[in-house]
Design a protein around this motif. Sequence first.
Motif, short mmCIF file in Angstrom:
data_model
loop_
_atom_site.label_atom_id
_atom_site.label_comp_id
_atom_site.label_asym_id
_atom_site.label_seq_id
_atom_site.Cartn_x
_atom_site.Cartn_y
_atom_site.Cartn_z
N ARG A 1 0.84 -1.20 0.00
CA ARG A 1 0.00 0.00 0.00
C ARG A 1 0.87 1.24 0.00
O ARG A 1 1.79 1.34 0.82
CB ARG A 1 -0.87 -0.07 1.26
CG ARG A 1 -1.87 0.98 1.41
CD ARG A 1 -2.73 0.72 2.65
NE ARG A 1 -3.84 -0.19 2.39
CZ ARG A 1 -4.94 -0.25 3.13
NH1 ARG A 1 -5.09 0.54 4.17
NH2 ARG A 1 -5.90 -1.09 2.84
N ASP B 1 -2.07 -2.94 -3.87
CA ASP B 1 -3.11 -2.55 -2.91
C ASP B 1 -3.33 -1.05 -3.14
O ASP B 1 -2.99 -0.54 -4.21
CB ASP B 1 -2.67 -2.86 -1.47
CG ASP B 1 -3.84 -2.81 -0.48
OD1 ASP B 1 -4.57 -3.80 -0.38
OD2 ASP B 1 -4.03 -1.78 0.18
N GLY C 1 -3.04 2.57 -3.89
CA GLY C 1 -1.95 3.42 -4.36
C GLY C 1 -0.90 2.70 -5.20
O GLY C 1 0.05 3.33 -5.66
N THR D 1 -10.93 -8.30 -7.76
CA THR D 1 -11.48 -8.02 -6.43
C THR D 1 -12.91 -7.51 -6.55
O THR D 1 -13.81 -7.97 -5.83
CB THR D 1 -10.58 -7.00 -5.67
OG1 THR D 1 -9.24 -7.49 -5.70
CG2 THR D 1 -11.02 -6.84 -4.24
N PHE E 1 -13.54 4.74 -5.93
CA PHE E 1 -13.67 4.44 -7.36
C PHE E 1 -12.29 4.13 -7.92
O PHE E 1 -11.90 4.58 -8.98
CB PHE E 1 -14.33 5.63 -8.09
CG PHE E 1 -14.97 5.25 -9.41
CD1 PHE E 1 -16.01 4.34 -9.47
CD2 PHE E 1 -14.54 5.84 -10.59
CE1 PHE E 1 -16.60 4.00 -10.68
CE2 PHE E 1 -15.13 5.52 -11.82
CZ PHE E 1 -16.16 4.59 -11.86
N GLY E 2 -11.53 3.34 -7.15
CA GLY E 2 -10.20 2.92 -7.60
C GLY E 2 -10.29 1.53 -8.21
O GLY E 2 -11.33 1.15 -8.78
N ASN E 3 -9.24 0.77 -8.06
CA ASN E 3 -9.19 -0.58 -8.64
C ASN E 3 -10.44 -1.39 -8.24
O ASN E 3 -11.13 -1.93 -9.10
CB ASN E 3 -7.90 -1.27 -8.14
CG ASN E 3 -7.78 -2.68 -8.65
OD1 ASN E 3 -8.64 -3.53 -8.41
ND2 ASN E 3 -6.72 -2.95 -9.39
N VAL E 4 -10.74 -1.44 -6.97
CA VAL E 4 -11.82 -2.30 -6.48
C VAL E 4 -13.20 -1.68 -6.74
O VAL E 4 -14.09 -2.32 -7.31
CB VAL E 4 -11.64 -2.59 -4.97
CG1 VAL E 4 -12.76 -3.46 -4.45
CG2 VAL E 4 -10.28 -3.24 -4.72
N GLY F 1 -11.62 10.12 -2.87
CA GLY F 1 -11.12 10.97 -1.79
C GLY F 1 -11.51 12.43 -1.97
O GLY F 1 -11.58 13.19 -1.01
N ASN G 1 -18.49 12.27 1.15
CA ASN G 1 -18.26 10.87 1.47
C ASN G 1 -19.13 10.42 2.63
O ASN G 1 -19.62 9.29 2.65
CB ASN G 1 -16.79 10.65 1.81
CG ASN G 1 -16.07 10.05 0.64
OD1 ASN G 1 -16.43 8.96 0.20
ND2 ASN G 1 -15.09 10.75 0.12
N ALA H 1 -12.91 1.71 -0.10
CA ALA H 1 -11.79 2.65 -0.03
C ALA H 1 -10.93 2.38 1.20
O ALA H 1 -9.89 1.72 1.09
CB ALA H 1 -12.31 4.08 -0.03
N ASN I 1 -10.70 -3.36 3.17
CA ASN I 1 -10.34 -4.11 4.37
C ASN I 1 -10.73 -3.30 5.60
O ASN I 1 -10.33 -2.14 5.72
CB ASN I 1 -8.84 -4.40 4.37
CG ASN I 1 -8.49 -5.51 3.39
OD1 ASN I 1 -9.06 -6.59 3.43
ND2 ASN I 1 -7.55 -5.23 2.50
#
Length: 429
Positions: free
Chosen positions: A86, A158, A160, A202, A231-234, A255, A292, A307, A330
Amino acid sequence: MISKSSLLAEPASPAHICPFDQACSYLEAAAKELNLNQGLLEILSHPRKVVTVSIPVKLDDGEIQVLAGHRVQHSDVLGPYKGGIRFYPAVTLREVSALAMLMTWKCALLGIPYGGGKGGIAIDPKRYSVGELERISRRYISELIKDIGPSVDIPAPDMGTSAREMAWMMDTYSVNIGHAVPGVVTGKPLSIGGSLGREMATGRGTMIIVREALADRGKSLVGVRVAIQGFGNVGCAAAELLYEAGAKIIAVSTGAGGIFSEVGLDIPALKVYAAENRKSIVGFPQSVAISNADLLTLPCDVLIPAALENQITEENVNQVQAQIVAEAANGPVTLEANLALEARGVIVLPDILANAGGVVVSYLEWVQGLSYVFWDEERVNREMEHLMVQAYRKVIHQSEVRQISLRLAAYTLGVGRVAQALTDRGLYP
Ligand code: NAD
């Protein structure tokens, strides 16, 4: 009560929720349910190895900065350590240690032959140039060269980090060893032995678990109202796959803030918009800006925090209106908030199940690399779906037989498998 590892001498995080204490509390609850003996519990509550390295990096302006890089190896009872790296400003050794422990239970729950590990550097990658990030990634891995390897410890992306960082890390390790070692990391680009399907894995796993939970209640994904934090990878992959399956994604956030649409967001168009606006989604046509905090308490059927940890807490849990919370991130729901949700009958699909799709496809990538045989995407997705649905069914069964929550059921399965292996292997010397 277990003793907290003396290896983790770092002071508790200033925020009142310590992720490592929280992870230990879940372990204790599982151990109590399983009637584990105190000695086993002591072993499982301590990471096997904790490494912190200095990473001196020359910045583009010639200045030298020294960063701290962590790698925590929680357990290798079932196989090599496995876990992401990360790059995020709030990374602490306690957080990395908690995440390494979660990885141990996750791999055990899914029945894949790995232990748990995690790594991290407390930086905001947005503040560094591509060249600086490459130098940071390479120096971090070269400092850890004796601690990682395809049968020792296998990092993955993970928060970043992505396939790009994995390629730099694989190259650094290989150059130092003297030959190409693709199996040292997963989540690599396809050109160097990555797996088809890994990028979406994921999010796909989260979609599968939500779909199964709805099916158990006689519902399908069609028309289900979903809010997704991150709204990143996962988060992006989950949004895309749920949208394709007919769900209505009413809100997403990053973010920098969130957006809402009562009729549902056009996710493929939003993905393009985010790519064109340096990942920012605020301002997307036909949506209104929300915070958020607002996103978490919207009226919806399914809430997917994808996130950060500790997003649903004692402070906002009573405002959460979703009937299903799927932990794609997580640890997004705190211990107390989890109890409050369960008491209200809200279904909490725990992280070690709901976000396990990534490590499952990492495992499939590793298997393909070791056997030098590469599969098409359809096969990767099919194998992953099989393992995810099987784990979901086991969790449901355990929850029904023992009359416990889904989280405790998932933990008892994961912890129980590791404890059994530890007992069978015995304690050296
Ligand atoms: P990422 O860096 O690709 O995306 C993170 C997203 O969270 C971004 O959209 C970012 O803007 C958003 N975010 C950051 N701070 C936020 C805030 N304060 N409020 C709302 N949104 C915020 O990371 P990722 O890989 O998608 O990981 C997200 C979570 O999923 C993490 O908890 C990670 O440990 C977990 N996870 C990731 C994988 C994987 O394969 N990448 C696997 C399992 C679990």
